[in-house]
Design a protein around this motif. Structure first.
Motif, PDB file in Angstrom:
ATOM      1  N   ILE A  39       0.823  -1.206   0.000  1.00 62.66           N
ATOM      2  CA  ILE A  39       0.000   0.000   0.000  1.00 62.66           C
ATOM      3  C   ILE A  39       0.860   1.260   0.000  1.00 62.66           C
ATOM      4  CG2 ILE A  39      -1.754   1.274   1.294  1.00 62.66           C
ATOM      5  CD1 ILE A  39      -2.564  -1.476   2.502  1.00 62.66           C
ATOM      6  N   ASN A  40       1.872   1.279   0.838  1.00 63.90           N
ATOM      7  CA  ASN A  40       2.722   2.452   1.036  1.00 63.90           C
ATOM      8  C   ASN A  40       3.964   2.341   0.141  1.00 63.90           C
ATOM      9  OD1 ASN A  40       4.432   4.458   2.003  1.00 63.90           O
ATOM     10  ND2 ASN A  40       3.775   4.173   4.124  1.00 63.90           N
ATOM     11  N   GLN A  41       4.069   3.201  -0.864  1.00 64.35           N
ATOM     12  CA  GLN A  41       5.181   3.147  -1.819  1.00 64.35           C
ATOM     13  C   GLN A  41       6.525   3.450  -1.158  1.00 64.35           C
ATOM     14  OE1 GLN A  41       5.033   2.072  -4.930  1.00 64.35           O
ATOM     15  NE2 GLN A  41       2.873   1.665  -4.601  1.00 64.35           N
ATOM     16  N   GLN A  42       6.517   4.295  -0.144  1.00 67.33           N
ATOM     17  CA  GLN A  42       7.765   4.618   0.540  1.00 67.33           C
ATOM     18  C   GLN A  42       8.282   3.402   1.308  1.00 67.33           C
ATOM     19  OE1 GLN A  42       7.517   7.963   3.164  1.00 67.33           O
ATOM     20  NE2 GLN A  42       9.725   8.205   3.276  1.00 67.33           N
ATOM     21  N   LEU A  43       7.394   2.677   1.963  1.00 64.87           N
ATOM     22  CA  LEU A  43       7.796   1.445   2.641  1.00 64.87           C
ATOM     23  C   LEU A  43       8.274   0.403   1.643  1.00 64.87           C
ATOM     24  CD1 LEU A  43       5.107   0.854   5.413  1.00 64.87           C
ATOM     25  CD2 LEU A  43       7.537   1.274   5.731  1.00 64.87           C
ATOM     26  N   ALA A  44       7.619   0.326   0.499  1.00 66.52           N
ATOM     27  CA  ALA A  44       8.001  -0.646  -0.522  1.00 66.52           C
ATOM     28  C   ALA A  44       9.411  -0.390  -1.025  1.00 66.52           C
ATOM     29  CB  ALA A  44       7.008  -0.611  -1.679  1.00 66.52           C
ATOM     30  N   ALA A  45       9.792   0.855  -1.090  1.00 67.34           N
ATOM     31  CA  ALA A  45      11.126   1.192  -1.582  1.00 67.34           C
ATOM     32  C   ALA A  45      12.210   0.916  -0.555  1.00 67.34           C
ATOM     33  CB  ALA A  45      11.170   2.661  -1.991  1.00 67.34           C
ATOM     34  N   THR A  46      11.869   0.983   0.732  1.00 71.48           N
ATOM     35  CA  THR A  46      12.886   0.827   1.770  1.00 71.48           C
ATOM     36  C   THR A  46      12.915  -0.561   2.405  1.00 71.48           C
ATOM     37  OG1 THR A  46      11.362   1.718   3.428  1.00 71.48           O
ATOM     38  CG2 THR A  46      12.841   3.279   2.330  1.00 71.48           C
ATOM     39  N   ASN A  47      11.845  -1.324   2.306  1.00 71.27           N
ATOM     40  CA  ASN A  47      11.771  -2.635   2.958  1.00 71.27           C
ATOM     41  C   ASN A  47      11.885  -3.777   1.957  1.00 71.27           C
ATOM     42  OD1 ASN A  47      11.537  -1.606   5.489  1.00 71.27           O
ATOM     43  ND2 ASN A  47       9.333  -1.875   5.643  1.00 71.27           N
ATOM     44  N   LEU A  93      -3.418 -11.119  -7.981  1.00 67.48           N
ATOM     45  CA  LEU A  93      -2.859 -10.288  -6.911  1.00 67.48           C
ATOM     46  C   LEU A  93      -1.932  -9.216  -7.473  1.00 67.48           C
ATOM     47  CD1 LEU A  93      -2.106 -13.000  -4.223  1.00 67.48           C
ATOM     48  CD2 LEU A  93      -3.862 -11.228  -4.119  1.00 67.48           C
ATOM     49  N   TRP A  94      -1.182  -9.570  -8.504  1.00 63.97           N
ATOM     50  CA  TRP A  94      -0.279  -8.619  -9.136  1.00 63.97           C
ATOM     51  C   TRP A  94      -1.070  -7.449  -9.705  1.00 63.97           C
ATOM     52  CZ3 TRP A  94       3.897 -10.391 -13.198  1.00 63.97           C
ATOM     53  CH2 TRP A  94       4.673  -9.315 -13.558  1.00 63.97           C
ATOM     54  N   LEU A  95      -2.159  -7.758 -10.384  1.00 58.34           N
ATOM     55  CA  LEU A  95      -2.995  -6.690 -10.935  1.00 58.34           C
ATOM     56  C   LEU A  95      -3.621  -5.842  -9.836  1.00 58.34           C
ATOM     57  CD1 LEU A  95      -4.789  -8.548 -13.848  1.00 58.34           C
ATOM     58  CD2 LEU A  95      -2.968  -6.836 -14.015  1.00 58.34           C
ATOM     59  N   SER A  96      -3.930  -6.463  -8.710  1.00 56.58           N
ATOM     60  CA  SER A  96      -4.546  -5.737  -7.601  1.00 56.58           C
ATOM     61  C   SER A  96      -3.543  -4.867  -6.851  1.00 56.58           C
ATOM     62  CB  SER A  96      -5.176  -6.723  -6.608  1.00 56.58           C
ATOM     63  OG  SER A  96      -6.154  -7.487  -7.233  1.00 56.58           O
ATOM     64  N   ALA A  97      -2.331  -5.395  -6.636  1.00 59.20           N
ATOM     65  CA  ALA A  97      -1.361  -4.696  -5.793  1.00 59.20           C
ATOM     66  C   ALA A  97      -0.405  -3.820  -6.592  1.00 59.20           C
ATOM     67  CB  ALA A  97      -0.570  -5.698  -4.964  1.00 59.20           C
ATOM     68  N   GLY A  98       0.006  -4.275  -7.750  1.00 59.06           N
ATOM     69  CA  GLY A  98       0.919  -3.462  -8.556  1.00 59.06           C
ATOM     70  C   GLY A  98       2.369  -3.634  -8.193  1.00 59.06           C
ATOM     71  N   ASN A  99       2.962  -2.581  -7.682  1.00 57.97           N
ATOM     72  CA  ASN A  99       4.400  -2.544  -7.445  1.00 57.97           C
ATOM     73  C   ASN A  99       4.818  -3.460  -6.317  1.00 57.97           C
ATOM     74  OD1 ASN A  99       4.838  -0.642  -9.431  1.00 57.97           O
ATOM     75  ND2 ASN A  99       4.272   1.016  -8.068  1.00 57.97           N
ATOM     76  N   PRO A 100       6.053  -3.867  -6.278  1.00 59.13           N
ATOM     77  CA  PRO A 100       7.131  -3.749  -7.251  1.00 59.13           C
ATOM     78  C   PRO A 100       7.094  -4.895  -8.264  1.00 59.13           C
ATOM     79  CG  PRO A 100       8.030  -4.668  -5.255  1.00 59.13           C
ATOM     80  CD  PRO A 100       6.557  -4.417  -5.005  1.00 59.13           C
ATOM     81  N   VAL A 101       7.405  -4.597  -9.472  1.00 60.05           N
ATOM     82  CA  VAL A 101       7.316  -5.564 -10.563  1.00 60.05           C
ATOM     83  C   VAL A 101       8.312  -6.710 -10.377  1.00 60.05           C
ATOM     84  CG1 VAL A 101       7.611  -5.845 -13.055  1.00 60.05           C
ATOM     85  CG2 VAL A 101       6.422  -3.850 -12.169  1.00 60.05           C
TER      86      VAL A 101
END
Length: 128
Positions: A39-47, A93-101
């Motif tokens: 959900i949180n793009q900033q967390l996705a980039a750091t975790n 799930l990929w279509l629902s959640a999106g990033n990271p590829v």
């Protein structure tokens, strides 16, 4: 129609689903931020480590699902069906959640090898 083979697909698919959910819940208890990384793009980039843990948890679930499918009476075909069904769920799930590829690509690419590794391990153990 062999009901044992149908049951093996159901059990294998269920095993992967239940174990993936269980591992995700355990990861959520240990690392609360892992529940928000999609959900949180900033967390996705750091975790990135949380994604790697999720990746290995699903791969282990697929391995154990391959073992379960084979134990019930499934062969390579039934394991292929289980892997294909899981790939469809992951695609949704990929279509629902999106990033990271990169996470989704590695996940999809690892499903069938992990399921077939479980099949191969169980098949080899039953031959001895």
């Amino acid at each position: 129609m062999n009901y044992r083979k149908i049951l093996s697909v159901i059990v294998g698919f269920g095993t992967i689903g239940i174990l993936s959910s269980l591992f995700a819940r355990i990861q959520g208890w240990l690392f609360a931020s892992s529940l928000e990384i999609f959900i949180n793009q900033q967390l996705a980039a750091t975790n990135i480590s949380q994604f790697v843990i999720k990746l290995f948890c699903v791969w282990v679930s697929c391995f154990l699902g391959g073992i379960a499918t084979t134990r019930i009476g499934g062969k390579a075909r039934e394991n292929l069906i289980v892997g294909g069904l899981i790939m469809l769920v992951v695609g949704w799930l990929w279509l629902s959640a999106g990033n990271p590829v990169w996470f989704w690509l590695l996940l999809v690419l690892g499903i069938l090898p992990c399921v077939f590794l479980g099949y191969k391990v169980n098949y080899d153990m039953s031959k001895t």
